[in-house]
Design a protein around this motif. Structure first.
Motif, PDB file in Angstrom:
ATOM      1  N   VAL A 148      19.465 -20.330 -19.483  1.00 19.56           N
ATOM      2  CA  VAL A 148      20.713 -20.148 -19.251  1.00 19.56           C
ATOM      3  C   VAL A 148      20.884 -20.893 -18.293  1.00 19.56           C
ATOM      4  CG1 VAL A 148      22.458 -17.840 -19.628  1.00 19.56           C
ATOM      5  CG2 VAL A 148      20.501 -17.922 -21.185  1.00 19.56           C
ATOM      6  N   TRP A 149      20.434 -20.693 -17.280  1.00 15.77           N
ATOM      7  CA  TRP A 149      20.534 -20.544 -15.686  1.00 15.77           C
ATOM      8  C   TRP A 149      20.781 -22.287 -15.472  1.00 15.77           C
ATOM      9  CZ3 TRP A 149      16.466 -23.417 -13.387  1.00 15.77           C
ATOM     10  CH2 TRP A 149      15.711 -23.343 -13.944  1.00 15.77           C
ATOM     11  N   ASN A 150      19.793 -23.356 -16.351  1.00 15.17           N
ATOM     12  CA  ASN A 150      19.611 -24.703 -16.233  1.00 15.17           C
ATOM     13  C   ASN A 150      20.785 -25.748 -16.909  1.00 15.17           C
ATOM     14  OD1 ASN A 150      18.410 -27.078 -15.061  1.00 15.17           O
ATOM     15  ND2 ASN A 150      16.609 -26.491 -15.936  1.00 15.17           N
ATOM     16  N   ASN A 151      22.419 -25.749 -16.501  1.00 13.51           N
ATOM     17  CA  ASN A 151      22.565 -26.704 -17.250  1.00 13.51           C
ATOM     18  C   ASN A 151      23.192 -27.767 -16.495  1.00 13.51           C
ATOM     19  OD1 ASN A 151      24.271 -25.372 -15.030  1.00 13.51           O
ATOM     20  ND2 ASN A 151      26.035 -25.940 -16.136  1.00 13.51           N
ATOM     21  N   PHE A 152      22.736 -28.769 -17.673  1.00 15.55           N
ATOM     22  CA  PHE A 152      24.271 -30.458 -17.090  1.00 15.55           C
ATOM     23  C   PHE A 152      24.422 -30.924 -18.640  1.00 15.55           C
ATOM     24  CE2 PHE A 152      19.657 -30.021 -20.168  1.00 15.55           C
ATOM     25  CZ  PHE A 152      19.910 -31.261 -20.465  1.00 15.55           C
ATOM     26  N   TYR A 153      25.310 -31.975 -18.094  1.00 16.15           N
ATOM     27  CA  TYR A 153      25.846 -32.792 -18.031  1.00 16.15           C
ATOM     28  C   TYR A 153      25.822 -33.364 -19.480  1.00 16.15           C
ATOM     29  CZ  TYR A 153      28.613 -29.144 -16.316  1.00 16.15           C
ATOM     30  OH  TYR A 153      29.017 -27.781 -15.632  1.00 16.15           O
ATOM     31  N   ILE A 154      25.895 -34.644 -20.944  1.00 17.38           N
ATOM     32  CA  ILE A 154      25.331 -35.154 -21.253  1.00 17.38           C
ATOM     33  C   ILE A 154      26.749 -35.880 -21.832  1.00 17.38           C
ATOM     34  CG2 ILE A 154      23.369 -34.924 -21.759  1.00 17.38           C
ATOM     35  CD1 ILE A 154      23.521 -33.689 -24.629  1.00 17.38           C
ATOM     36  N   ARG A 155      26.534 -36.780 -22.404  1.00 20.70           N
ATOM     37  CA  ARG A 155      28.090 -37.774 -23.477  1.00 20.70           C
ATOM     38  C   ARG A 155      27.724 -37.734 -24.955  1.00 20.70           C
ATOM     39  NH1 ARG A 155      31.727 -40.418 -20.354  1.00 20.70           N
ATOM     40  NH2 ARG A 155      30.657 -40.944 -18.520  1.00 20.70           N
ATOM     41  N   GLU A 156      28.543 -38.067 -25.504  1.00 23.94           N
ATOM     42  CA  GLU A 156      28.328 -37.205 -27.161  1.00 23.94           C
ATOM     43  C   GLU A 156      27.586 -38.427 -27.913  1.00 23.94           C
ATOM     44  OE1 GLU A 156      31.069 -37.158 -31.604  1.00 23.94           O
ATOM     45  OE2 GLU A 156      32.284 -37.821 -28.691  1.00 23.94           O
ATOM     46  N   LYS A 182      18.871 -26.713 -20.727  1.00 28.18           N
ATOM     47  CA  LYS A 182      17.347 -26.920 -21.034  1.00 28.18           C
ATOM     48  C   LYS A 182      16.676 -25.977 -21.585  1.00 28.18           C
ATOM     49  CE  LYS A 182      13.658 -29.634 -19.247  1.00 28.18           C
ATOM     50  NZ  LYS A 182      13.211 -28.660 -19.932  1.00 28.18           N
ATOM     51  N   ALA A 183      16.489 -26.171 -22.631  1.00 27.31           N
ATOM     52  CA  ALA A 183      15.020 -25.168 -23.426  1.00 27.31           C
ATOM     53  C   ALA A 183      14.097 -25.663 -23.208  1.00 27.31           C
ATOM     54  CB  ALA A 183      15.751 -25.117 -24.790  1.00 27.31           C
ATOM     55  N   THR A 184      12.556 -25.186 -23.325  1.00 26.81           N
ATOM     56  CA  THR A 184      11.334 -25.077 -23.785  1.00 26.81           C
ATOM     57  C   THR A 184      10.449 -24.569 -24.479  1.00 26.81           C
ATOM     58  OG1 THR A 184       9.222 -25.186 -21.541  1.00 26.81           O
ATOM     59  CG2 THR A 184      10.759 -23.923 -21.567  1.00 26.81           C
ATOM     60  N   THR A 185      10.184 -25.388 -25.144  1.00 27.23           N
ATOM     61  CA  THR A 185       8.676 -24.004 -25.920  1.00 27.23           C
ATOM     62  C   THR A 185       8.182 -23.466 -24.891  1.00 27.23           C
ATOM     63  OG1 THR A 185       6.919 -26.155 -25.879  1.00 27.23           O
ATOM     64  CG2 THR A 185       8.930 -26.349 -27.649  1.00 27.23           C
ATOM     65  N   TRP A 186       7.448 -23.491 -23.796  1.00 28.96           N
ATOM     66  CA  TRP A 186       6.343 -22.968 -22.537  1.00 28.96           C
ATOM     67  C   TRP A 186       7.118 -21.476 -22.634  1.00 28.96           C
ATOM     68  CZ3 TRP A 186       2.375 -24.946 -21.060  1.00 28.96           C
ATOM     69  CH2 TRP A 186       1.960 -26.953 -21.248  1.00 28.96           C
ATOM     70  N   ILE A 187       6.699 -20.962 -23.740  1.00 28.32           N
ATOM     71  CA  ILE A 187       7.659 -19.367 -23.957  1.00 28.32           C
ATOM     72  C   ILE A 187       6.504 -18.862 -22.719  1.00 28.32           C
ATOM     73  CG2 ILE A 187       8.970 -19.628 -26.070  1.00 28.32           C
ATOM     74  CD1 ILE A 187       7.158 -18.062 -27.057  1.00 28.32           C
ATOM     75  N   ALA A 188       5.597 -18.455 -22.223  1.00 23.97           N
ATOM     76  CA  ALA A 188       4.800 -17.951 -21.978  1.00 23.97           C
ATOM     77  C   ALA A 188       5.546 -18.214 -20.329  1.00 23.97           C
ATOM     78  CB  ALA A 188       3.639 -18.627 -21.807  1.00 23.97           C
ATOM     79  N   VAL A 227      16.025 -32.427 -15.172  1.00 27.22           N
ATOM     80  CA  VAL A 227      17.442 -32.399 -16.011  1.00 27.22           C
ATOM     81  C   VAL A 227      18.645 -32.968 -14.029  1.00 27.22           C
ATOM     82  CG1 VAL A 227      17.506 -31.935 -17.468  1.00 27.22           C
ATOM     83  CG2 VAL A 227      17.817 -30.698 -15.773  1.00 27.22           C
ATOM     84  N   GLU A 228      18.110 -33.371 -13.103  1.00 20.88           N
ATOM     85  CA  GLU A 228      18.893 -33.211 -11.720  1.00 20.88           C
ATOM     86  C   GLU A 228      19.887 -33.987 -11.782  1.00 20.88           C
ATOM     87  OE1 GLU A 228      17.195 -32.367  -7.526  1.00 20.88           O
ATOM     88  OE2 GLU A 228      16.297 -33.717  -7.792  1.00 20.88           O
ATOM     89  N   LYS A 229      18.982 -35.107 -12.098  1.00 19.77           N
ATOM     90  CA  LYS A 229      20.677 -36.736 -11.916  1.00 19.77           C
ATOM     91  C   LYS A 229      21.640 -35.682 -12.887  1.00 19.77           C
ATOM     92  CE  LYS A 229      18.114 -39.872 -15.080  1.00 19.77           C
ATOM     93  NZ  LYS A 229      17.604 -40.974 -15.314  1.00 19.77           N
ATOM     94  N   PHE A 285       7.144 -23.082 -11.624  1.00 10.28           N
ATOM     95  CA  PHE A 285       8.266 -23.701 -13.305  1.00 10.28           C
ATOM     96  C   PHE A 285       9.489 -24.005 -13.696  1.00 10.28           C
ATOM     97  CE2 PHE A 285       9.127 -23.591 -18.117  1.00 10.28           C
ATOM     98  CZ  PHE A 285       8.391 -24.900 -18.054  1.00 10.28           C
ATOM     99  N   HIS A 286       9.866 -23.305 -13.466  1.00 12.60           N
ATOM    100  CA  HIS A 286      10.745 -23.408 -13.334  1.00 12.60           C
ATOM    101  C   HIS A 286      12.393 -24.505 -12.395  1.00 12.60           C
ATOM    102  CE1 HIS A 286      13.939 -19.070 -14.817  1.00 12.60           C
ATOM    103  NE2 HIS A 286      12.802 -19.760 -15.806  1.00 12.60           N
ATOM    104  N   LYS A 287      11.212 -24.224 -11.140  1.00 14.29           N
ATOM    105  CA  LYS A 287      11.333 -25.539 -10.038  1.00 14.29           C
ATOM    106  C   LYS A 287      11.448 -27.075 -10.639  1.00 14.29           C
ATOM    107  CE  LYS A 287      11.308 -27.225  -5.471  1.00 14.29           C
ATOM    108  NZ  LYS A 287       9.988 -27.821  -4.867  1.00 14.29           N
TER     109      LYS A 287
END
Length: 129
Positions: free
Chosen positions: A55-63, A29-35, A121-123, A113-115
């Protein structure tokens, strides 16, 4: 590559990290909220826009999810190497000029914010799609 998809009305930026043979992808996951980035977020520039790659917030998607997403731009090879080294344990910390503030207090804005970012993307956290 960096993409943008929507879950309902919620925009979700993500970086493709790894492709698997079964047609799923691990993304970050990425965000524009860099502050609100903390020491576990890598600050990158994509087409003159700053993003914090969680970098810690990974998740999975399909093509097919990627095909429905909006291509934002390409992450630099240097930044991708930093991410790979960090995730594999070759480096213990993200480089100081490219990471957010060091924040471990659970009530800090960055941690709250991280929470919320993780909940978005929890699901999609499990690879069983």
């Amino acid at each position: 590559d960096v993409y943008l998809m929507f879950e309902g009305h919620i925009p979700i930026y993500y970086v493709v990290f790894e492709a698997f043979e079964d047609g799923t992808y691990e993304v970050l996951k990425a965000t524009t909220w860099i502050a609100l980035a903390n020491h576990e977020d890598l600050i990158v520039e994509i087409n003159d826009e700053m993003l914090a790659v969680e970098v810690w917030n990974n998740f999975y998607i399909r093509e097919e999810d990627i095909k429905k997403s909006v291509f934002i731009g390409q992450i630099s090879n240097r930044d991708m190497e930093i991410i790979k080294k960090y995730k594999s344990g070759l480096i213990e910390e993200l480089p100081l000029p490219k990471r957010g503030l060091y924040a471990v207090n659970p009530t800090s804005y960055q941690q709250l914010f991280h929470k919320k970012e993780s909940e978005i993307v929890e699901k999609r956290k499990l690879k069983i799609l």
